[in-house]
Design a protein around this motif. Structure first.
Motif, PDB file in Angstrom:
ATOM      1  N   VAL A 276       0.842  -1.191   0.000  1.00  0.00           N
ATOM      2  CA  VAL A 276       0.000   0.000   0.000  1.00  0.00           C
ATOM      3  C   VAL A 276       0.883   1.248   0.000  1.00  0.00           C
ATOM      4  O   VAL A 276       0.569   2.257  -0.642  1.00  0.00           O
ATOM      5  N   GLU A 277       2.030   1.149   0.668  1.00  0.00           N
ATOM      6  CA  GLU A 277       2.946   2.289   0.715  1.00  0.00           C
ATOM      7  C   GLU A 277       3.430   2.650  -0.695  1.00  0.00           C
ATOM      8  O   GLU A 277       3.496   3.818  -1.066  1.00  0.00           O
TER       9      GLU A 277
ATOM     10  N   SER B 153      -3.820  -2.911  -4.901  1.00  0.00           N
ATOM     11  CA  SER B 153      -2.999  -3.887  -4.181  1.00  0.00           C
ATOM     12  C   SER B 153      -3.451  -5.277  -4.617  1.00  0.00           C
ATOM     13  O   SER B 153      -4.624  -5.480  -4.957  1.00  0.00           O
TER      14      SER B 153
ATOM     15  N   GLY C  37      -6.875  -0.877   2.664  1.00  0.00           N
ATOM     16  CA  GLY C  37      -6.928   0.143   3.701  1.00  0.00           C
ATOM     17  C   GLY C  37      -8.085   1.101   3.515  1.00  0.00           C
ATOM     18  O   GLY C  37      -8.335   1.956   4.377  1.00  0.00           O
ATOM     19  N   MET C  38      -8.777   0.980   2.418  1.00  0.00           N
ATOM     20  CA  MET C  38      -9.902   1.891   2.149  1.00  0.00           C
ATOM     21  C   MET C  38     -11.218   1.216   2.531  1.00  0.00           C
ATOM     22  O   MET C  38     -11.318  -0.016   2.532  1.00  0.00           O
ATOM     23  N   SER C  39     -12.221   2.039   2.830  1.00  0.00           N
ATOM     24  CA  SER C  39     -13.544   1.471   3.133  1.00  0.00           C
ATOM     25  C   SER C  39     -14.157   0.912   1.842  1.00  0.00           C
ATOM     26  O   SER C  39     -13.746   1.285   0.736  1.00  0.00           O
TER      27      SER C  39
ATOM     28  N   HIS D 172      -7.282  -0.236  -2.414  1.00  0.00           N
ATOM     29  CA  HIS D 172      -6.587  -1.232  -1.592  1.00  0.00           C
ATOM     30  C   HIS D 172      -7.387  -1.509  -0.322  1.00  0.00           C
ATOM     31  O   HIS D 172      -8.392  -0.833  -0.036  1.00  0.00           O
TER      32      HIS D 172
ATOM     33  N   ARG E 274     -13.799   2.353  -1.984  1.00  0.00           N
ATOM     34  CA  ARG E 274     -13.309   1.517  -3.090  1.00  0.00           C
ATOM     35  C   ARG E 274     -14.311   1.486  -4.242  1.00  0.00           C
ATOM     36  O   ARG E 274     -13.939   1.588  -5.408  1.00  0.00           O
TER      37      ARG E 274
END
Lengths: 218, 592
Positions: free
Chosen positions: B442-443, B488, B463-465, B461, B469
């Motif tokens: 993700v970075e 990702s 890390g998103m809701s 990715h 997304r």
């Protein structure tokens, strides 16, 4: 489309209000249930064609024979509902005809064997009364004197060189009622309309042949 | 002169032979008895043989088979032809869908897709029940089932495979419509009364996707999504008149006791991305295996990701005990054959746009190379110093560190891959096309988002809701200024239909080629509007190249097992493989 009427809420997709399952509660369904309740268990033998018409029968019979050089002649009889789903299947053990029998019976052999012996034995086993018995085998038409059910020959339209009296087209096929049923040809046509719209009327015979093969393998 | 040979002979003429005496006839009386010759004629009337020809007057023996009456109503007749109604799903399919091969007619005759009885059905009546079903084309036409588009022949084959089976693995390559085949099959089962309670279990990120697909492919079926707090979920689990429920794997694990307590059972459980249960000791595997069910269908594009054990784990769900991991690959393949259906795009979609693969070998920038060299030397030294104490974790950390340097040089932020990607994306943008870029970090995606802002890059990715997304997908699809979607592997490799994208870039490589294939097939799937170009970035003379070598050896494992061939000696990226990347011997315990 029914799905267009749905709304989404709380993760639950809802159907039209008042129809818990959307498709089960149709008038056609009730009619079928009623019909099934009224006909299951009846035997074909003692009910006339006119009586069946009043009962609103929506089963259809498909009768054919498979000639196996190794075993003899197998008969198969498939009963389907109005959209071609199987209800019953009956098949005979193979009947082997000797050379002497061929000579003795002469030209009457096919009618006697397929109609009186195999065809009549199969029709007698049906517990559902079909609206009509269809066959793709000429000799099977000879079953007609041995049953009260109307019988008709089904052929692909391109195969029917000279349609006999009473014959009518149904999709890709030509349906030729037995000579005894020519007068009822129009009634037969109407009865076959629903099935003919859904099912190629030569297709169930393929199923019978496949089933006989399966039974032989078993 | 003819005379009988005595009275007795005359009396018994009927039974005896005639004696015929002949002598010489002269004009003189010959006193002597003339010589007599006896000729015997048989007079017995031999009874002719009688040939009995039996008449055909015995009725043949008849065997009868009666089948369960269909419970759904017979629909009113409509004009022939499968009804095809455009829906929202049709919009999601590219316009070229109709141009793809359908092959409805073979040699002028209508195609008929038959339902063959599964191998484990033994009773004749049950086998005949399947043999005597109308072909699927007839069933669909007669039932007036509406579809967003006409199914492909191979998809009908898939339905004919699933419908009669209690245990089945649909292992089609990604992009061939496994969800659609499963939904259409369960739809027919529900309509015919063979299934009343269906549970679909899928990854969390695909729940909304399944709800959409169900709405498109089975619009008349009520669907409940299991979500929310425990009280709400309890209510949803027990909704009586909802034939289809959709839950994610985590919900099934979390509600395991609740499901048991409520005594829930299902006529059919469908597992999507079923490779999730390949670890047999995981809670997910156990929770899913414990579900009480009649039919078990597993959908996965990668039934064998790393080893034959993956397939055995799937069988724990679809047909427990049918196979085991002591079986040789050939035996396993034969035992699994009747349960597994796998088709690949090149076999069934001969007119599907081609997929072009390019391996882009990129030289690191001088700064990257220097950072990489130092990191590798230090790392190997550290591992060597650890000796037998070195763990797989130590090696793994070093691999990750080196791979990150291949993406971006930490001190300077330089990236040879980025330079190359930018050049490629300029062309993509100029031609009005769309591109997917995959990374495992993700970075990295965050860095790329900033660097690729001029291409309207959107992130996608884990890390998103879910809402964010979905919004990203919507904007990427409909807004022209967004040429790039940054995904990702974890979140973007499965379940998304992004076939309007013509370019896929693998910015870095995943550990498993099957996951990479899944990612690529977001774009290269049914409905793809044109050729899909896949570019895999590989940093030259780095750990990436060495991993690629290992992945190449693994790539064909799945097909080898599924085609009953012998498995290769090295079938997965084992601990030994990882140590070998640095030419280090694997400690015994780590390589086990």
């Amino acid at each position: 489309m029914a799905g267009k009427a749905r709304r989404r809420g709380h993760g639950l997709l809802k159907c039209q209000p008042g129809t818990p399952d959307g498709w089960a509660e149709t008038a056609a369904g009730k009619r079928l249930d009623h019909w099934l309740a009224g006909t299951t268990g009846d035997r074909a033998g003692g009910v006339s064609f006119m009586e069946q018409q009043t009962q609103g029968a929506t089963a259809f019979g498909f009768l054919t024979a498979v000639d196996s050089p190794a075993h003899g002649v197998f008969g198969g009889y498939l009963l389907v509902d109005a959209i071609g789903r199987p209800l019953e299947f009956h098949c005979t053990a193979p009947v082997k005809v000797s050379r002497a029998q061929q000579i003795l019976y002469g030209a009457s052999l096919p009618g006697h064997l397929h109609g009186q012996q195999i065809g009549a034995a199969l029709l007698a086993e049906g517990s559902v009364i079909p609206a009509v018995v269809l066959t793709d085998h000429d000799a099977m038409l000879a079953v007609r004197p041995h049953t009260s059910l109307p019988v008709a020959l089904v052929r692909r339209r391109d195969e029917a060189v000279e349609p006999p009296p009473g014959a009518f087209a149904m999709g890709e096929v030509c349906v030729s009622p037995h000579v005894s049923d020519v007068a009822a040809a129009e009634a037969l046509r109407q009865r076959l309309e629903h099935l003919g719209a859904s099912v190629d009327l030569t297709e169930p015979f393929e199923r019978i042949r496949a089933a006989i093969e399966e039974a032989q393998r078993h | 002169m003819l005379e009988p040979c005595g009275r007795a002979a005359v009396r018994s003429i009927a039974a005896a032979d005639l004696m015929l005496a002949t002598g010489g006839i002269t004009s003189q009386i010959v006193p002597a008895i003339a010589p007599v010759q006896a000729v015997r004629f048989p007079l017995d009337q031999v009874r002719p043989a009688v040939l009995r020809v039996p008449l055909l007057d015995t009725r043949p023996r008849v065997s009868s088979h009666r089948f369960p009456r269909p419970t759904d109503p017979v629909p009113k007749p409509l004009p022939p032809r499968v009804v095809v109604q455009p829906t929202a799903a049709a919009d999601r399919q590219a316009d070229t869908i109709d141009d793809l091969q359908r092959n409805p007619d073979v040699a002028g005759q209508r195609r008929r897709t038959r339902i063959a009885p599964p191998g484990d059905v033994v009773k004749l009546s049950e086998r005949l029940f399947f043999v005597l079903q109308p072909d699927l084309e007839t069933t669909l036409q007669a039932s007036h089932l509406e579809f967003p588009r006409e199914p492909f022949p191979f998809q009908l084959d898939g339905m004919a495979f699933l419908m009669p089976r209690h245990g089945a693995i649909l292992a089609d390559e990604m992009g061939l419509g496994k969800s659609m085949q499963a939904i259409s099959s369960l739809r027919l089962l529900v309509r015919s009364g063979q299934a009343r309670r269906v549970l679909v279990v899928c990854p969390k990120g695909l729940v909304s996707n399944w709800a959409r697909e169900l709405a498109d492919w089975a619009p008349e079926l009520l669907v409940a999504v299991i979500e929310g707090d425990p009280a709400r979920r309890r209510w949803q689990w027990t909704l009586p008149d909802v034939p289809v429920k959709v839950a994610n794997y985590e919900a099934v694990v979390r509600d395991r006791e609740m499901i048991e307590e409520l005594g829930l059972s299902f006529d059919l459980v469908v597992l999507d991305e079923a490779q999730r249960i390949k670890n047999r000791s995981s809670n997910t595997h156990r929770a899913v295996a414990d579900l009480r069910r009649g039919r078990s269908w597993a959908l996965t594009g990668t039934p064998v990701e790393n080893s034959a054990e993956d397939l055995v784990a799937l069988f724990d769900f679809v047909a427990p005990g049918h196979v085991n991991d002591r079986m040789a690959p050939k035996v396993l393949g034969a035992a699994a054959a009747d349960y597994v259906l796998r088709r690949t795009k090149d076999k069934v979609l001969t007119e599907m746009p081609p997929r072009m693969n390019r391996d882009e070998r990129i030289e690191l920038t001088p700064e990257q190379r220097e950072t990489y060299r130092r990191a590798e030397e230090e790392g190997v030294l550290r591992l060597s110093a650890l000796g037998p104490e070195a763990t797989i974790q130590n090696v793994f950390e070093l691999v990750l560190r080196l791979k990150q340097i291949c993406n971006f040089d930490p001190p300077t932020g330089e990236s040879a891959k980025l330079d190359c990607l930018v050049a490629e994306l300029e062309e993509v943008q100029a031609s009005g096309k769309k591109a997917l870029v995959f990374s495992q970090w993700v970075e990295t995606l965050g860095r790329l988002e900033g660097k690729l802002a001029r291409f309207g890059a959107l992130p996608y990715h884990g890390g998103m809701s879910t809402t964010a997304r979905d919004e990203a997908i919507h904007r990427f699809k409909h807004e022209r200024q967004h040429s790039v979607l940054l995904l990702s592997y974890g979140a973007g490799a499965v379940g998304l239909n992004l076939q309007f994208s013509q370019y896929v870039f693998l910015f870095d490589r995943w550990w498993n080629p099957a996951i990479e294939d899944q990612a690529i097939n977001r774009a290269h799937r049914i409905g793809a509007a044109g050729a899909v170009t896949v570019t895999r970035f590989l940093s030259a003379d780095t750990i990436e190249e060495r991993i690629d070598e290992v992945l190449r050896r693994k790539r064909d494992l799945s097909e080898l097992i599924l085609s009953q061939a012998e498995a290769p000696a090295a079938s997965g990226l084992t601990a030994a493989d990882l140590f070998a990347l640095f030419r280090l011997p694997a400690p015994g315990r780590a390589a086990a």
